[in-house]
Design a protein around this motif. Structure first.
Motif, short mmCIF file in Angstrom:
data_model
loop_
_atom_site.label_atom_id
_atom_site.label_comp_id
_atom_site.label_asym_id
_atom_site.label_seq_id
_atom_site.Cartn_x
_atom_site.Cartn_y
_atom_site.Cartn_z
N LEU A 32 0.83 -1.21 0.00
CA LEU A 32 0.00 0.00 0.00
C LEU A 32 0.86 1.26 0.00
N ASN A 33 1.90 1.26 0.81
CA ASN A 33 2.81 2.41 0.83
C ASN A 33 3.44 2.63 -0.54
N PHE A 36 0.59 3.90 -3.17
CA PHE A 36 0.20 5.29 -2.96
C PHE A 36 1.38 6.25 -3.09
N GLY A 39 1.78 6.85 -6.70
CA GLY A 39 0.67 7.69 -7.14
C GLY A 39 0.86 9.15 -6.77
N PHE A 40 1.27 9.41 -5.55
CA PHE A 40 1.50 10.79 -5.11
C PHE A 40 2.63 11.43 -5.91
N ALA A 62 -6.08 13.74 0.96
CA ALA A 62 -5.03 12.77 0.62
C ALA A 62 -3.85 12.86 1.58
N LEU A 65 -3.67 10.29 4.56
CA LEU A 65 -3.15 8.94 4.32
C LEU A 65 -1.68 8.78 4.71
#
Length: 99
Positions: A32-33, A36, A39-40, A62, A65
């Motif tokens: 997950l890290n 994301f 993505g960031f 956001a 998160l």
């Protein structure tokens, strides 16, 4: 405002990728890290270098998160218990008694 947003997106992405590289987490948290974080960073790169102007989305939610992922990282890091001599003897006794 725009530059701050892009900078915070990039910083959040880097922090999440660093957390993904840490081995103290389980595979699910690391994945997950990583997802994301990419993505960031990708959205920050797009806004900083490819965006020509016009409208863009600002997701202030956001930024919750990365904070939650950092808290999760530190919360799940459980130190190994330091046993006293009595506790060690008791565990050894229990192991021997069960055999």
């Amino acid at each position: 405002m725009f530059n701050w947003y892009v900078g915070l997106l990039a910083l959040s992405g880097v922090i999440m990728l660093v957390l993904a590289a840490m081995r103290q987490q389980n595979d699910w948290s690391r994945a997950l890290n990583a997802i994301f974080g990419v993505g960031f960073l990708g959205y920050a790169f797009y806004l900083a270098f490819l965006f020509d102007g016009g409208s863009y989305f600002i997701f202030f939610q956001a930024f919750i998160l990365p904070v939650m992922m950092v808290v999760n990282y530190f919360r799940n890091r459980t130190p190994k218990p330091k046993l006293t001599d009595t506790q060690k003897a008791w565990r050894e006794y229990q192991r021997n008694a069960s055999q």
